[in-house]
Design a protein around this motif. Structure first.
Motif, PDB file in Angstrom:
ATOM      1  N   GLY A 125       0.778  -1.230   0.000  1.00 11.44           N
ATOM      2  CA  GLY A 125       0.000   0.000   0.000  1.00 11.44           C
ATOM      3  C   GLY A 125       0.808   1.278   0.000  1.00 11.44           C
ATOM      4  N   GLY A 126       2.095   1.194  -0.199  1.00 13.00           N
ATOM      5  CA  GLY A 126       2.928   2.382  -0.232  1.00 13.00           C
ATOM      6  C   GLY A 126       3.584   2.645   1.115  1.00 13.00           C
ATOM      7  N   LEU A 127       4.533   3.566   1.114  1.00 11.23           N
ATOM      8  CA  LEU A 127       5.233   3.960   2.333  1.00 11.23           C
ATOM      9  C   LEU A 127       4.696   5.324   2.758  1.00 11.23           C
ATOM     10  CD1 LEU A 127       8.483   3.381   3.735  1.00 11.23           C
ATOM     11  CD2 LEU A 127       8.281   5.752   3.036  1.00 11.23           C
ATOM     12  N   PHE A 128       4.091   5.366   3.911  1.00 12.44           N
ATOM     13  CA  PHE A 128       3.541   6.613   4.428  1.00 12.44           C
ATOM     14  C   PHE A 128       4.686   7.401   5.046  1.00 12.44           C
ATOM     15  CE2 PHE A 128       1.502   9.281   7.610  1.00 12.44           C
ATOM     16  CZ  PHE A 128       0.510   9.859   6.840  1.00 12.44           C
ATOM     17  N   PHE A 129       4.935   8.600   4.507  1.00 16.95           N
ATOM     18  CA  PHE A 129       6.055   9.428   4.930  1.00 16.95           C
ATOM     19  C   PHE A 129       5.538  10.680   5.617  1.00 16.95           C
ATOM     20  CE2 PHE A 129       8.820  13.062   4.014  1.00 16.95           C
ATOM     21  CZ  PHE A 129      10.017  12.629   4.566  1.00 16.95           C
ATOM     22  N   GLY A 130       6.121  11.002   6.768  1.00 18.66           N
ATOM     23  CA  GLY A 130       5.769  12.224   7.474  1.00 18.66           C
ATOM     24  C   GLY A 130       7.016  12.926   7.971  1.00 18.66           C
ATOM     25  N   GLN A 131       6.972  14.243   7.938  1.00 17.36           N
ATOM     26  CA  GLN A 131       8.108  15.027   8.407  1.00 17.36           C
ATOM     27  C   GLN A 131       7.581  16.279   9.107  1.00 17.36           C
ATOM     28  OE1 GLN A 131      10.608  16.455   5.256  1.00 17.36           O
ATOM     29  NE2 GLN A 131      12.229  17.074   6.644  1.00 17.36           N
ATOM     30  N   LEU A 165       4.532   7.419  -0.486  1.00 15.85           N
ATOM     31  CA  LEU A 165       5.605   7.176  -1.450  1.00 15.85           C
ATOM     32  C   LEU A 165       5.522   5.763  -2.001  1.00 15.85           C
ATOM     33  CD1 LEU A 165       8.559   8.673   0.628  1.00 15.85           C
ATOM     34  CD2 LEU A 165       7.241   9.809  -1.172  1.00 15.85           C
ATOM     35  N   ASN A 166       5.986   5.585  -3.207  1.00 14.36           N
ATOM     36  CA  ASN A 166       6.065   4.259  -3.804  1.00 14.36           C
ATOM     37  C   ASN A 166       7.482   3.733  -3.609  1.00 14.36           C
ATOM     38  OD1 ASN A 166       6.176   1.974  -5.344  1.00 14.36           O
ATOM     39  ND2 ASN A 166       5.332   2.885  -7.180  1.00 14.36           N
ATOM     40  N   ARG A 167       7.631   2.808  -2.710  1.00 15.25           N
ATOM     41  CA  ARG A 167       8.916   2.149  -2.457  1.00 15.25           C
ATOM     42  C   ARG A 167       8.732   0.648  -2.663  1.00 15.25           C
ATOM     43  NH1 ARG A 167      10.129   6.711  -3.016  1.00 15.25           N
ATOM     44  NH2 ARG A 167      11.339   8.024  -1.629  1.00 15.25           N
ATOM     45  N   ALA A 168       8.132   0.293  -3.805  1.00 20.68           N
ATOM     46  CA  ALA A 168       7.808  -1.103  -4.097  1.00 20.68           C
ATOM     47  C   ALA A 168       9.043  -1.998  -4.099  1.00 20.68           C
ATOM     48  CB  ALA A 168       7.065  -1.212  -5.424  1.00 20.68           C
ATOM     49  N   THR A 169      10.167  -1.505  -4.626  1.00 17.85           N
ATOM     50  CA  THR A 169      11.380  -2.312  -4.672  1.00 17.85           C
ATOM     51  C   THR A 169      11.825  -2.713  -3.268  1.00 17.85           C
ATOM     52  OG1 THR A 169      12.052  -1.165  -6.674  1.00 17.85           O
ATOM     53  CG2 THR A 169      13.754  -2.393  -5.512  1.00 17.85           C
ATOM     54  N   THR A 170      11.800  -1.775  -2.340  1.00 21.10           N
ATOM     55  CA  THR A 170      12.164  -2.075  -0.952  1.00 21.10           C
ATOM     56  C   THR A 170      11.154  -3.028  -0.326  1.00 21.10           C
ATOM     57  OG1 THR A 170      13.204   0.091  -0.746  1.00 21.10           O
ATOM     58  CG2 THR A 170      12.681  -1.065   1.303  1.00 21.10           C
ATOM     59  N   PRO A 220       0.428 -14.119  -4.603  1.00 24.20           N
ATOM     60  CA  PRO A 220       1.138 -13.110  -5.396  1.00 24.20           C
ATOM     61  C   PRO A 220       1.069 -11.733  -4.745  1.00 24.20           C
ATOM     62  CG  PRO A 220      -0.925 -13.743  -6.455  1.00 24.20           C
ATOM     63  CD  PRO A 220      -0.766 -14.625  -5.248  1.00 24.20           C
ATOM     64  N   MET A 221       2.111 -10.961  -4.957  1.00 25.13           N
ATOM     65  CA  MET A 221       2.160  -9.599  -4.425  1.00 25.13           C
ATOM     66  C   MET A 221       1.584  -8.648  -5.466  1.00 25.13           C
ATOM     67  SD  MET A 221       5.490  -7.762  -2.792  1.00 25.13           S
ATOM     68  CE  MET A 221       5.361  -6.302  -1.797  1.00 25.13           C
ATOM     69  N   ARG A 222       0.941  -7.577  -4.996  1.00 25.87           N
ATOM     70  CA  ARG A 222       0.377  -6.575  -5.903  1.00 25.87           C
ATOM     71  C   ARG A 222       0.564  -5.188  -5.328  1.00 25.87           C
ATOM     72  NH1 ARG A 222      -4.270  -4.239  -4.282  1.00 25.87           N
ATOM     73  NH2 ARG A 222      -4.767  -3.491  -6.354  1.00 25.87           N
ATOM     74  N   PHE A 223       0.516  -4.196  -6.208  1.00 23.25           N
ATOM     75  CA  PHE A 223       0.609  -2.791  -5.833  1.00 23.25           C
ATOM     76  C   PHE A 223      -0.793  -2.292  -5.541  1.00 23.25           C
ATOM     77  CE2 PHE A 223       0.852   1.760  -7.004  1.00 23.25           C
ATOM     78  CZ  PHE A 223       1.863   2.143  -6.142  1.00 23.25           C
ATOM     79  N   GLY A 224      -1.054  -1.852  -4.298  1.00 23.25           N
ATOM     80  CA  GLY A 224      -2.385  -1.426  -3.905  1.00 23.25           C
ATOM     81  C   GLY A 224      -2.495   0.049  -3.570  1.00 23.25           C
ATOM     82  N   ALA A 225      -1.430   0.802  -3.806  1.00 22.72           N
ATOM     83  CA  ALA A 225      -1.446   2.245  -3.552  1.00 22.72           C
ATOM     84  C   ALA A 225      -2.056   2.956  -4.760  1.00 22.72           C
ATOM     85  CB  ALA A 225      -0.029   2.734  -3.279  1.00 22.72           C
ATOM     86  N   PRO A 226      -2.313   4.260  -4.644  1.00 25.11           N
ATOM     87  CA  PRO A 226      -2.884   4.998  -5.772  1.00 25.11           C
ATOM     88  C   PRO A 226      -1.966   4.984  -6.999  1.00 25.11           C
ATOM     89  CG  PRO A 226      -2.933   6.328  -3.781  1.00 25.11           C
ATOM     90  CD  PRO A 226      -2.126   5.108  -3.473  1.00 25.11           C
TER      91      PRO A 226
END
Length: 130
Positions: free
Chosen positions: A64-70, A82-87, A104-110
């Motif tokens: 579902g993506g990497l949720f980034f906050g700063q 963020l899309n960090r699918a490789t990681t 199977p793995m899938r990309f579920g983020a926007p």
């Protein structure tokens, strides 16, 4: 049955070796959104109703993506997905190889990112022994 979602959250603790920690959690199939985040200083940030969506499909490992906050200033922060699918693939292959062999793995983020499907199309499948 329910699907699974890999999500990540960042720590600022000296007790952790990594700044990003991936987790695998089991969720029912559906569409999910971040509702809020609580920072270490007990500051709570609420999000709009449909911000940072993730879709979970049953019978798949869903990234579902990497949720980034700063935190930018005392009362102002910045958040994005963020899309960090490789990681995520690397983490899943290291920690959950048996799960990935079954689901199977899938990309579920926007957005439409075919990388996860493409990557796993290149990975040789175990052939049944004769």
């Amino acid at each position: 049955g329910g699907g699974s979602l890999i999500y990540a959250h960042t720590f600022d603790s000296e007790d952790l070796d990594e700044r990003v920690n991936y987790e695998l959690i089991k969720l029912p199939e559906g569409r999910y959104f971040w509702k809020f985040i609580m920072l270490a200083n007990n500051r709570r940030y609420e999000f709009g109703k449909k911000e940072f969506p993730m879709t979970v499909e049953a019978g798949r490992v869903n990234y579902g993506g990497l949720f980034f906050g700063q935190q930018l200033e005392r009362n102002r922060s910045y958040f994005k997905l963020l899309n960090r699918a490789t990681t995520a693939i690397k983490v899943a292959e290291e920690r959950y190889p048996d799960l990935l062999a079954r689901y199977p793995m899938r990309f579920g983020a926007p957005g439409d990112d075919p990388f996860v499907d493409y990557y796993f199309s290149l990975v040789p499948k175990d052939e049944p022994e004769e």
